[in-house]
Structures are given as structure tokens and as C-alpha cells.
Design a protein around this motif. Structure first.
Motif, short mmCIF file in Angstrom:
data_model
loop_
_atom_site.label_atom_id
_atom_site.label_comp_id
_atom_site.label_asym_id
_atom_site.label_seq_id
_atom_site.Cartn_x
_atom_site.Cartn_y
_atom_site.Cartn_z
N MET A 1 15.95 -122.22 53.24
CA MET A 1 15.30 -122.86 51.26
C MET A 1 14.39 -122.01 51.79
O MET A 1 13.01 -121.68 50.76
CB MET A 1 15.51 -123.81 50.93
CG MET A 1 15.15 -123.97 49.23
SD MET A 1 16.17 -122.02 48.59
CE MET A 1 17.76 -122.92 48.44
N GLN A 2 12.86 -123.40 52.76
CA GLN A 2 12.11 -122.67 53.61
C GLN A 2 12.01 -121.43 53.10
O GLN A 2 10.63 -120.37 52.64
CB GLN A 2 11.11 -123.24 53.79
CG GLN A 2 9.64 -123.51 53.56
CD GLN A 2 8.92 -124.13 53.05
OE1 GLN A 2 9.90 -124.59 52.04
NE2 GLN A 2 7.70 -123.31 52.31
N LEU A 3 11.93 -120.44 54.29
CA LEU A 3 12.41 -119.03 54.97
C LEU A 3 12.42 -118.18 53.67
O LEU A 3 11.79 -117.28 54.04
CB LEU A 3 13.49 -119.59 55.92
CG LEU A 3 13.42 -117.68 56.80
CD1 LEU A 3 11.95 -117.39 56.98
CD2 LEU A 3 14.76 -117.52 57.71
N VAL A 4 13.19 -118.50 52.85
CA VAL A 4 13.77 -117.76 51.52
C VAL A 4 12.43 -117.57 50.45
O VAL A 4 11.86 -116.34 50.26
CB VAL A 4 14.89 -117.43 50.84
CG1 VAL A 4 15.18 -117.10 49.73
CG2 VAL A 4 16.01 -117.25 52.17
N LEU A 5 11.82 -118.65 50.47
CA LEU A 5 11.10 -119.27 49.49
C LEU A 5 9.62 -118.33 50.26
O LEU A 5 8.84 -117.71 49.44
CB LEU A 5 10.72 -120.29 49.44
CG LEU A 5 9.03 -120.53 48.53
CD1 LEU A 5 9.89 -119.64 46.92
CD2 LEU A 5 9.01 -122.69 48.11
N THR A 6 9.65 -118.25 51.37
CA THR A 6 8.29 -117.61 52.11
C THR A 6 8.06 -116.15 52.38
O THR A 6 7.37 -115.26 51.67
CB THR A 6 8.06 -118.48 53.29
OG1 THR A 6 8.10 -119.36 53.89
CG2 THR A 6 6.67 -117.20 54.50
N ILE A 7 9.44 -115.66 52.20
CA ILE A 7 9.73 -114.28 51.95
C ILE A 7 9.59 -114.06 50.67
O ILE A 7 9.00 -112.50 50.77
CB ILE A 7 11.25 -114.17 52.78
CG1 ILE A 7 11.20 -113.91 54.10
CG2 ILE A 7 11.53 -112.47 52.16
CD1 ILE A 7 12.77 -114.24 54.64
N VAL A 8 10.55 -114.48 49.35
CA VAL A 8 9.82 -114.43 48.25
C VAL A 8 8.47 -113.66 47.88
O VAL A 8 7.06 -113.18 47.35
CB VAL A 8 10.83 -114.74 47.26
CG1 VAL A 8 9.95 -114.65 46.45
CG2 VAL A 8 11.78 -114.44 47.69
N VAL A 9 7.36 -114.71 48.18
CA VAL A 9 5.83 -114.80 48.55
C VAL A 9 5.31 -113.55 49.25
O VAL A 9 4.73 -113.13 48.77
CB VAL A 9 5.89 -116.42 48.80
CG1 VAL A 9 3.96 -116.60 49.06
CG2 VAL A 9 6.36 -117.81 47.88
N VAL A 10 5.72 -113.43 50.71
CA VAL A 10 5.25 -112.56 51.30
C VAL A 10 4.98 -111.07 50.43
O VAL A 10 4.37 -110.49 50.25
CB VAL A 10 5.70 -112.42 52.78
CG1 VAL A 10 5.70 -111.25 53.07
CG2 VAL A 10 4.85 -113.84 53.25
N MET A 11 6.79 -111.14 50.59
CA MET A 11 7.40 -110.28 49.27
C MET A 11 6.35 -109.37 47.88
O MET A 11 6.43 -108.23 48.09
CB MET A 11 8.86 -109.50 49.05
CG MET A 11 8.89 -107.97 48.89
SD MET A 11 10.70 -108.45 47.68
CE MET A 11 11.83 -108.43 49.48
N GLN A 12 6.59 -110.62 47.40
CA GLN A 12 5.04 -110.34 45.95
C GLN A 12 3.63 -109.95 46.42
O GLN A 12 3.54 -109.00 45.51
CB GLN A 12 5.56 -112.00 44.94
CG GLN A 12 5.11 -111.82 44.09
CD GLN A 12 4.54 -112.38 42.62
OE1 GLN A 12 4.88 -113.99 43.53
NE2 GLN A 12 5.30 -112.62 41.23
N MET A 13 3.37 -110.62 47.31
CA MET A 13 1.67 -110.62 47.97
C MET A 13 1.76 -109.00 48.02
O MET A 13 0.67 -107.96 47.63
CB MET A 13 1.32 -111.15 48.84
CG MET A 13 1.11 -112.83 48.18
SD MET A 13 0.12 -112.81 46.89
CE MET A 13 -1.43 -112.64 47.04
N LEU A 14 2.97 -108.10 49.35
CA LEU A 14 2.63 -107.13 49.67
C LEU A 14 2.75 -105.96 48.11
O LEU A 14 2.25 -105.35 48.29
CB LEU A 14 3.81 -106.93 50.30
CG LEU A 14 3.18 -107.77 51.91
CD1 LEU A 14 4.44 -107.18 52.88
CD2 LEU A 14 1.44 -107.09 52.44
N THR A 15 4.03 -106.20 47.41
CA THR A 15 4.11 -105.57 46.07
C THR A 15 2.52 -105.71 45.44
O THR A 15 2.36 -104.89 45.09
CB THR A 15 5.07 -105.59 45.39
OG1 THR A 15 5.13 -107.30 44.90
CG2 THR A 15 6.46 -105.24 46.39
N ALA A 16 2.00 -106.25 45.61
CA ALA A 16 0.80 -106.39 44.44
C ALA A 16 0.18 -105.76 45.25
O ALA A 16 -0.21 -104.90 44.07
CB ALA A 16 0.81 -107.79 44.18
N LEU A 17 -0.34 -105.98 45.53
CA LEU A 17 -1.41 -105.17 46.87
C LEU A 17 -1.11 -103.59 46.55
O LEU A 17 -2.17 -102.46 46.63
CB LEU A 17 -1.69 -105.79 48.48
CG LEU A 17 -2.84 -106.83 47.99
CD1 LEU A 17 -2.18 -107.38 49.78
CD2 LEU A 17 -3.55 -107.37 47.52
#
Length: 144
Positions: free
Chosen positions: A1-17
Motif C-alpha cells: 500500500m505504501q508503494l502505491v501511495l508513493t507512486i501516486v505522489v510521484v506521478m502527481q508531482m511529475l504531471t504538475a511539473l
């Protein structure tokens, strides 16, 4: 679950940039000098072109991914047992360390040991202190 949360946070930061970069490099519809004098656009809502180019479509895809990541983070934030997840009660109750220790001033300050925090002194007597002039019945007149 922690891995999925980390992937979602990284994906959100990349899409924002990426979305910020795409918006900054796009050519605005009113950027032409002739457009400011009325000869550039036909007056429609989306300008004279009417169709979307690669940059505007890429921006729309990044915005959709950003919103999906935001919804996923909001969902994970309310799951019990996930880091930052809901544990019941209000946010103030979750932030208080240990419940009863929250009434001590400075107990929630990081880096401060509980022994360094001064504890409030209890009053010596159960009766409230009364000034001598009030006890004798004389009225005090405030002066400057």
C-alpha cells in the motif's frame, strides 16, 4: 500500500511539473500583435483555429492525470492504517500527543522534552484571592 501511495505522489508531482511547462511554452491566442487590433481572431470562443494542437492536447492529458492522482490521494488519505490516513476523531485530536498531555503548554512542540516544559502551578487555596480594598468594602476609583 505504501508503494502505491508513493507512486501516486510521484506521478502527481511529475504531471504538475509537466503541465506547468506545457502551459508556459504554449502560444497564447492573443499574443499576436495583429490580434490586439482585431485582425487576428474571428471572434469565436476558441480563436480562429478551432482545433487543438499537440501542446493543448498534452496539457489536457496531464490535467486529467493530475486530477486522477489528486482523487487517489484523497481516497488513500481517508483509509485507516495508511500513513496520514483517518484514525477517527477530529484533526486536533489526532495531532495531540497522548490526549491528556495536550493540555500542557508546549507539549506538542517538536524538539522540546516534556521535562523542559513548565507546568502550571496549582493555586495554594481553593478560595479566589480578593484584594484588601474589595474585602473592606471600599470602592476603588481608577485614576490615570
Amino acid at each position: 500500500m505504501q508503494l502505491v501511495l508513493t507512486i501516486v505522489v510521484v506521478m502527481q508531482m511529475l504531471t504538475a511539473l509537466v503541465m506547468i511547462g506545457l502551459v508556459l511554452i504554449q502560444h497564447g491566442k492573443g499574443a499576436d500583435m495583429g490580434a490586439s487590433f482585431g485582425s487576428g481572431a474571428s471572434g469565436s470562443l476558441f480563436g480562429a483555429t478551432g482545433s487543438a494542437n499537440f501542446l493543448s492536447r498534452s496539457t489536457a492529458v496531464c490535467a486529467a492525470l493530475f486530477f486522477c492522482c489528486t482523487l487517489a490521494l484523497a481516497y488513500f488519505g481517508n483509509l485507516p492504517g495508511v500513513v496520514g490516513g483517518s484514525q477517527g476523531g477530529s484533526i486536533l485530536e489526532r495531532a495531540a500527543p497522548g490526549g491528556a498531555g495536550a493540555s500542557i503548554p508546549g507539549a506538542g512542540i517538536p524538539g522540546v522534552a516534556p521535562s523542559d516544559v513548565p507546568t502550571p502551578a496549582a493555586p495554594a487555596s481553593a478560595e479566589p484571592a480578593v484584594p484588601a480594598s474589595a474585602a473592606s468594602g471600599a470602592a476603588q476609583i481608577p485614576t490615570r
